[in-house]
Design a protein around this motif. Sequence first.
Motif, PDB file in Angstrom:
ATOM      1  N   ILE A 120       0.837  -1.203   0.000  1.00  0.00           N
ATOM      2  CA  ILE A 120       0.000   0.000   0.000  1.00  0.00           C
ATOM      3  C   ILE A 120       0.874   1.256   0.000  1.00  0.00           C
ATOM      4  O   ILE A 120       0.631   2.202  -0.768  1.00  0.00           O
ATOM      5  CB  ILE A 120      -0.945   0.008   1.223  1.00  0.00           C
ATOM      6  CG1 ILE A 120      -2.014  -1.086   1.075  1.00  0.00           C
ATOM      7  CG2 ILE A 120      -1.614   1.373   1.382  1.00  0.00           C
ATOM      8  CD1 ILE A 120      -2.847  -1.299   2.327  1.00  0.00           C
ATOM      9  N   LYS A 124       0.910   4.035  -2.924  1.00  0.00           N
ATOM     10  CA  LYS A 124       0.602   5.433  -2.615  1.00  0.00           C
ATOM     11  C   LYS A 124       1.697   6.367  -3.122  1.00  0.00           C
ATOM     12  O   LYS A 124       1.430   7.499  -3.538  1.00  0.00           O
ATOM     13  CB  LYS A 124       0.423   5.623  -1.114  1.00  0.00           C
ATOM     14  CG  LYS A 124      -0.897   5.148  -0.561  1.00  0.00           C
ATOM     15  CD  LYS A 124      -2.034   6.084  -0.960  1.00  0.00           C
ATOM     16  CE  LYS A 124      -1.933   7.428  -0.263  1.00  0.00           C
ATOM     17  NZ  LYS A 124      -3.048   8.342  -0.648  1.00  0.00           N
ATOM     18  N   ILE A 151      -3.178  -8.328  -1.843  1.00  0.00           N
ATOM     19  CA  ILE A 151      -2.734  -7.090  -2.488  1.00  0.00           C
ATOM     20  C   ILE A 151      -3.592  -6.787  -3.714  1.00  0.00           C
ATOM     21  O   ILE A 151      -3.989  -5.635  -3.930  1.00  0.00           O
ATOM     22  CB  ILE A 151      -1.245  -7.185  -2.886  1.00  0.00           C
ATOM     23  CG1 ILE A 151      -0.364  -7.307  -1.635  1.00  0.00           C
ATOM     24  CG2 ILE A 151      -0.821  -5.956  -3.697  1.00  0.00           C
ATOM     25  CD1 ILE A 151       1.096  -7.593  -1.941  1.00  0.00           C
ATOM     26  N   ILE A 154      -6.923  -5.355  -2.585  1.00  0.00           N
ATOM     27  CA  ILE A 154      -6.773  -3.983  -2.091  1.00  0.00           C
ATOM     28  C   ILE A 154      -6.573  -3.007  -3.249  1.00  0.00           C
ATOM     29  O   ILE A 154      -7.217  -1.945  -3.303  1.00  0.00           O
ATOM     30  CB  ILE A 154      -5.598  -3.889  -1.102  1.00  0.00           C
ATOM     31  CG1 ILE A 154      -5.925  -4.647   0.189  1.00  0.00           C
ATOM     32  CG2 ILE A 154      -5.263  -2.428  -0.789  1.00  0.00           C
ATOM     33  CD1 ILE A 154      -4.741  -4.833   1.118  1.00  0.00           C
ATOM     34  N   PHE A 155      -5.694  -3.360  -4.167  1.00  0.00           N
ATOM     35  CA  PHE A 155      -5.425  -2.463  -5.300  1.00  0.00           C
ATOM     36  C   PHE A 155      -6.680  -2.257  -6.142  1.00  0.00           C
ATOM     37  O   PHE A 155      -6.930  -1.154  -6.646  1.00  0.00           O
ATOM     38  CB  PHE A 155      -4.300  -3.031  -6.163  1.00  0.00           C
ATOM     39  CG  PHE A 155      -2.913  -2.813  -5.600  1.00  0.00           C
ATOM     40  CD1 PHE A 155      -2.726  -2.409  -4.287  1.00  0.00           C
ATOM     41  CD2 PHE A 155      -1.795  -3.024  -6.387  1.00  0.00           C
ATOM     42  CE1 PHE A 155      -1.451  -2.211  -3.765  1.00  0.00           C
ATOM     43  CE2 PHE A 155      -0.517  -2.815  -5.888  1.00  0.00           C
ATOM     44  CZ  PHE A 155      -0.343  -2.423  -4.578  1.00  0.00           C
ATOM     45  N   GLN A 158      -9.126   0.006  -4.094  1.00  0.00           N
ATOM     46  CA  GLN A 158      -8.632   1.376  -3.937  1.00  0.00           C
ATOM     47  C   GLN A 158      -8.320   2.060  -5.266  1.00  0.00           C
ATOM     48  O   GLN A 158      -8.073   3.271  -5.297  1.00  0.00           O
ATOM     49  CB  GLN A 158      -7.369   1.385  -3.057  1.00  0.00           C
ATOM     50  CG  GLN A 158      -7.608   0.891  -1.646  1.00  0.00           C
ATOM     51  CD  GLN A 158      -8.612   1.737  -0.890  1.00  0.00           C
ATOM     52  OE1 GLN A 158      -8.697   2.948  -1.087  1.00  0.00           O
ATOM     53  NE2 GLN A 158      -9.394   1.102  -0.014  1.00  0.00           N
TER      54      GLN A 158
END
Length: 223
Positions: A120, A124, A151, A154-155, A158
């Motif tokens: 993350i 970012k 991962i 999450i990617f 987000q």
Amino acid sequence: MKFFIDTANLAQIKEAAALGILDGVTTNPSLMAKEGIKGEEAIHQHYRTICDLVDGDISAEVLSTDYEGIIEEGKALAAIHPNIVVKVPMIKDGIKAIKWFTDNGIKTNCTLIFSAGQAILAAKAGATYVSPFLGRIDDSGWNGVQLIEQIAQIFNVQGFKTQILAASIRNPNHIIDCAAAGADVCTCPLEPILGLLKHPLTDLGLAKFIEDAKKMQAEAAVA
């Protein structure tokens, strides 16, 4: 999923490229040393040669671990060829450097990722790639493929554009599992890639085809 080869060996890079499925190359100082490539000038020339062989992203790793050193090394590496991706370690100054590289149009690969939190932070900062090390995670008693899945989820949630580059691949099954888990890229030595070609039923089927073809030719010759 893209296929990168993790080596500095030119013969192996050429063999992988000849398969027609190679998308890029990853290297590190250990792989360079294994090929007897030492000294900044020789290393940079070796990267130029690799870039001439493969039309894709080529990860070149910095040696520095401080912000200023990473930036200076990264700029020099990026100047070698447009396809160079600066490989930066997952450390505090590495994240700061990745942000600087991102702001200045230089592609990056954040290496030595072992947790979703690290991935993350790298995303970012704008990393082009994050490199979770599956084999080493498995060796520690955790599950590397599950980390890839986490991962990837999450990617996706987000909206991060950072690509997941599965590293420390040990065998063909790792490649298959990474593809199913959502990895954008896998990087590994040539052997696991060639291992995908193999299956005992393929060998048996081919042997049967060859046997039948010989029988047909023999019968045709008699007739």
